[in-house]
Design an enzyme around this catalytic site. Structure first.
Site: not given
Ligand SMILES: O=C(O)C(=O)C[C@@H](O)[C@H](O)CO
Ligand SMILES: [Mg+2]
Length: 382
Positions: A183, A185, A209, A235, A285
């Site tokens: 991720d 992020h 991700e 997400e 998510h």
């Protein structure tokens, strides 16, 4: 049946539960929350309750459209998370009133179980090896970790090497006996995402991700064109109308709508179907609580393109409460190894310990994500 009351409970670790009562004694639960902005979502839920009190909870589609289109300004994380939690609670009520799990109302099971994955490593991916070993011991073989710490807008090869070393360590220790998603992020900007992804290619992470922030989604197809690693995101997208753009432009192999942010079951079920039309998979998510997870599972069990499910057991955010702390029967989330089995009870299939929720909501924390800064003092993406 008529909706009579909406009650919200903010509570540790950073969640908010919503209870929707009706005049026939059936109540439904939802989890409307944006991590770090729970009070804003709480205000939105109570503002939207003006459209709900006295309404028939069975008219989920009309209520959803009214909540979404009734306001001139629409979409975004706060309003859509409020709608999401309300929607989850309405499906819970409908399933309970008809005596069936929600997935039965959406056409029934498309699979017998769904693969779960677990977080390891925390905000700054460390001790991941230990974390993976522990979870492997209880049957998990699929994991997710933060792909990096802060990443400068243009960062050094030393930083790249340190980032890649964590991943190399995992493959070194486990070979391909496990799989893991990285991720980013949203911490990495486009130029550095290109460099990082190239260096990570040999280690074949299961997916990368949020390689860049959702507001930079136009880079997804460009990054996908340079790598074989599946790109995942979603997400921080909040409705079909956002997901349609990323599906149209291509680049995403895995869509990750959050059932508590992207309009609930009603909307995410549609997003899953849109993804299937583009041969894109679904992996909802879910770093949140049990009601959000239950909502995800019902969409997973009716969507053929669902591939794995995030859940927050042991996630580094769960300080002060764990995933199942507020659930009366822990076995409502039955697992077979690393797979969730279909919920069996009517509605969402989760019995919430209301007494404990009321108690714990009296000391609700105001969780905030950290604000990271680079060495030069400028704000870094967390
Ligand atoms: O689970 C994930 O994939 C995350 O990126 C975690 C993030 O969503 C935090 O919940 C934000 O507070
Ligand atoms: Mg993420």
């Amino acid at each position: 049946m008529k909706i009579t009351k909406l009650t919200t409970y903010r509570l540790a670790p950073r969640w908010m539960f919503l209870k929707v009562d009706t005049d026939e004694g059936i109540s439904g639960w939802g989890e409307p929350v944006i991590e770090g902005r729970a009070r804003s979502v709480e205000a939105a839920v109570h503002e939207l309750s003006e459209y709900l009190i006295g309404q028939d909870p069975a008219r989920i589609n009309d209520i959803w459209q009214t909540l979404y289109r009734g306001g001139f300004y629409r979409g975004g994380p706060i309003l859509m998370s409020a709608i999401s939690g309300i929607d989850q609670a309405l499906w819970d009520i409908k399933g309970k009133a008809l005596g069936v799990p929600v997935y039965q109302l959406l056409g029934g099971l498309v699979r017998d179980k769904i693969k779960a994955y677990s977080w390891v490593g925390g905000d700054r991916p460390a001790e991941v090896i230990e974390g993976i070993r522990k979870l492997q011991g209880i049957g998990f073989d699929t994991f997710k970790l933060n792909g990096c710490e802060e990443m400068g807008l243009i960062d050094s090869s030393r930083k790249i090497d340190a980032t890649v070393a964590v991943v190399a360590q995992i493959r070194e220790a486990f070979g391909n006996s496990i799989e893991f998603g990285l991720d980013f992020h949203g911490r990495v900007n486009a130029p550095m995402a290109k460099v990082l992804i190239k260096e990570l290619e040999p280690y074949r992470p299961l997916f990368i991700e949020e390689p860049v922030l959702a507001e930079q989604a136009e880079y997804y197809p460009r990054l996908a064109a340079q790598t074989h690693i599946p790109i995942a995101a979603g997400e921080r997208m909040y409705s079909r109308f956002e997901f349609k753009r990323v599906l149209e432009q291509g680049g995403l192999a895995i869509l990750q709508p959050d059932l508590s942010h992207a309009g609930g079951i009603t909307e995410c079920y549609k997003i899953a179907a849109m993804a299937e039309a583009y041969d894109v998979t679904l992996a909802p998510h879910c770093p949140l609580g049990p009601i959000a997870l239950a909502a995800c599972l019902h969409v997973d069990f009716v969507s053929r393109n669902a591939v794995f499910q995030e859940q927050s057991m042991g996630i580094h955010y769960n300080q002060g409460a764990e995933l199942l702390d507020y659930v009366v029967n822990k076995e409502d989330f039955s697992m077979e190894g690393a797979f969730f089995l279909p919920p069996s009870k009517p509605g969402l299939g989760v019995v919430i310990n209301e007494e404990l929720v009321i108690e714990r909501s009296k000391q609700a924390p105001d969780w905030r994500n950290p604000v990271w800064r680079y060495e030069d003092g400028s704000v870094a993406e967390w």
